[in-house]
Design an enzyme around this catalytic site. Structure first.
Site, PDB file in Angstrom:
ATOM      1  N   LYS A   1       0.864  -1.178   0.000  1.00 19.33           N
ATOM      2  CA  LYS A   1       0.000   0.000   0.000  1.00 19.33           C
ATOM      3  C   LYS A   1       0.904   1.233   0.000  1.00 19.33           C
ATOM      4  CE  LYS A   1      -3.223   2.599   2.915  1.00 19.33           C
ATOM      5  NZ  LYS A   1      -2.407   3.831   2.779  1.00 19.33           N
TER       6      LYS A   1
ATOM      7  N   THR B   1      -1.338   4.324  10.836  1.00 18.11           N
ATOM      8  CA  THR B   1      -0.449   4.485  11.979  1.00 18.11           C
ATOM      9  C   THR B   1      -0.062   3.125  12.544  1.00 18.11           C
ATOM     10  OG1 THR B   1      -2.261   4.614  13.581  1.00 18.11           O
ATOM     11  CG2 THR B   1      -1.535   6.672  12.561  1.00 18.11           C
TER      12      THR B   1
ATOM     13  N   GLU C   1       8.581   0.880  11.266  1.00 18.71           N
ATOM     14  CA  GLU C   1       9.434   2.055  11.472  1.00 18.71           C
ATOM     15  C   GLU C   1       8.537   3.266  11.662  1.00 18.71           C
ATOM     16  OE1 GLU C   1      12.955   4.716   9.322  1.00 18.71           O
ATOM     17  OE2 GLU C   1      12.224   2.859   8.394  1.00 18.71           O
TER      18      GLU C   1
ATOM     19  N   CYS D   1      13.101  10.955   9.266  1.00 15.26           N
ATOM     20  CA  CYS D   1      13.241  10.409  10.617  1.00 15.26           C
ATOM     21  C   CYS D   1      14.423  10.988  11.360  1.00 15.26           C
ATOM     22  CB  CYS D   1      13.324   8.886  10.561  1.00 15.26           C
ATOM     23  SG  CYS D   1      14.675   8.268   9.538  1.00 15.26           S
TER      24      CYS D   1
END
Length: 392
Positions: A184, A220, A244, A278
């Site tokens: 996805k 999420t 992650e 990140c």
């Protein structure tokens, strides 16, 4: 990117990246995509499927440009993809690890060679990455992932337990068994993701091992983890969940810190790719004795940061944020910062979404480390140098 008079943010990585990528091949790939809309279907097995739920990926720095037309997979198509993948899993599992690894090695070679410019161009236009950020993330990191992980799998398989007198010991690594995937992709990265999917298929990945199915739904990790836990009673064993997650990194500055390193490291960490990665520094804690020097250094570099179109100007340091949702969230906090007591906007603070989702690099000084904004945007909090604060 900052001007040549501010070399602090220039690095050998940037020079090397531009030498490799800023040539006529990349320019040609960018020109080929300019103003065009790519049509991207769902793919289940070898079947290309369009549903009625059509969406568009927009270019962040020019949202009038529809980069890709795609569709969401519906429940029926997702179930079909699951059934087909589960059916294909057994043969894929029995395929030798060496053969599976060769597919990734070949894909890495293709991305590093003939498809490199296309991947970079689709990342720059579709996700507003600068040429430097695209060269760091879109091509080399993915190439490394494919090569290193496949290499490590081959090496791990060779590590077997010791034999003893009268016994032969063998370890079967379940982690190397053939997994099948429903991919996805993010709505904001459809074009580049589909290019990678096509490369994998062209390099020998069989149908139904990876299904390309853009879809709606919660993404999420917390939500996925809860759903797994709620279904625990129907599993045959305890599932392993790995994910992650994005983070809010911080810089905690000691009184002994080198001011130049703090300033340049913070600016690059906070503002490269608009802080949308990140490794981004979203807040820093600075001792009062160093704050005047660090503040002045940040502001000195800040004035030279160039924000704009990364395709038309390769010296752009960062471009627009990824989409309207991100823009709206940031704007809410900038509005809060302008009127909240205890907050001082030292630089930036403006935003404009008339053409693209542009937000100025913003530095906010905060008196209260518990202020809600310390968890959301790039902010600096000054702390006493006195013992007890950790600055000795």
């Amino acid at each position: 990117m900052v001007s040549s008079s501010s070399p602090a943010l220039r690095s050998q990585v940037q020079y090397d990246a531009c030498e490799v990528s800023c040539g006529p091949v990349l320019q040609g790939a960018l020109s080929e995509l300019k103003g065009k809309t790519e049509e991207i279907p769902c793919v289940v097995g070898d079947e290309h499927v369009w549903t009625s739920d059509v969406r568009y990926q927009l270019s962040p720095f020019d949202h009038s440009h529809k980069v890709a037309k795609f569709c969401y997979a519906d429940k029926e198509l997702l179930n079909k993809a699951i059934v087909a993948s589960v059916a294909a899993r057994r043969d894929w599992d029995l395929k030798p690890v060496q053969d599976r690894a060769q597919i990734l090695f070949k894909a890495a070679d293709v991305i590093s060679g003939p498809k490199r410019a296309e991947i970079l161009a689709k990342t720059m236009i579709g996700q507003a990455k600068t040429v430097v950020q695209a060269e760091i993330d879109a091509a080399p990191e993915l190439i490394d992932f494919f090569r290193f992980n496949a290499k490590h799998a081959l090496e791990l398989e060779e590590q077997q337990p010791l034999d003893a007198d009268g016994s032969t010991n063998t370890m079967l690594y379940r982690g190397l068994e053939g997994n099948v995937v429903l991919w996805k992709p993010s709505d904001t990265a459809i074009s580049a993701s589909y290019a990678i999917y096509q490369i994998l298929r062209d390099c020998g990945l069989p149908p139904n091992i990876i299904q390309f199915v853009p879809a709606d739904g919660p993404v999420t990790f917390k939500r996925l983890w809860k759903q797994v836990a709620q279904n625990l009673d129907i599993y045959r064993n305890f599932p392993r969940v790995a994910g992650e997650c994005g983070g809010k990194n911080f810089h905690f500055v000691h009184t002994s810190a080198d001011v130049h390193s703090v300033v340049t490291g913070t600016v690059r960490s906070a503002f490269e790719y608009g802080g949308q990665k990140c490794s981004a520094c979203s807040r820093m804690y600075v001792p009062e004795s160093l704050w005047p020097q660090i503040r002045d250094g940040l502001l000195d570099i800040h004035k030279d940061i160039k924000v704009g179109n990364p395709v038309e100007d390769f010296s752009t340091f960062f471009s627009a944020v990824i989409d309207d949702k991100s823009f709206a969230r940031i704007k809410k906090w900038l509005d809060y910062a302008r009127c909240a007591p205890g907050l001082t906007v030292l630089a930036g603070g403006n935003c404009d979404d008339s053409k693209g989702y542009f937000v100025e690099p913003t530095i906010i000084q905060v008196k209260d480390p518990q202020d809600p904004i310390m968890n959301e945007v790039d902010a600096a909090h000054t702390c006493s140098d006195k013992p007890g604060w950790g600055f000795s």
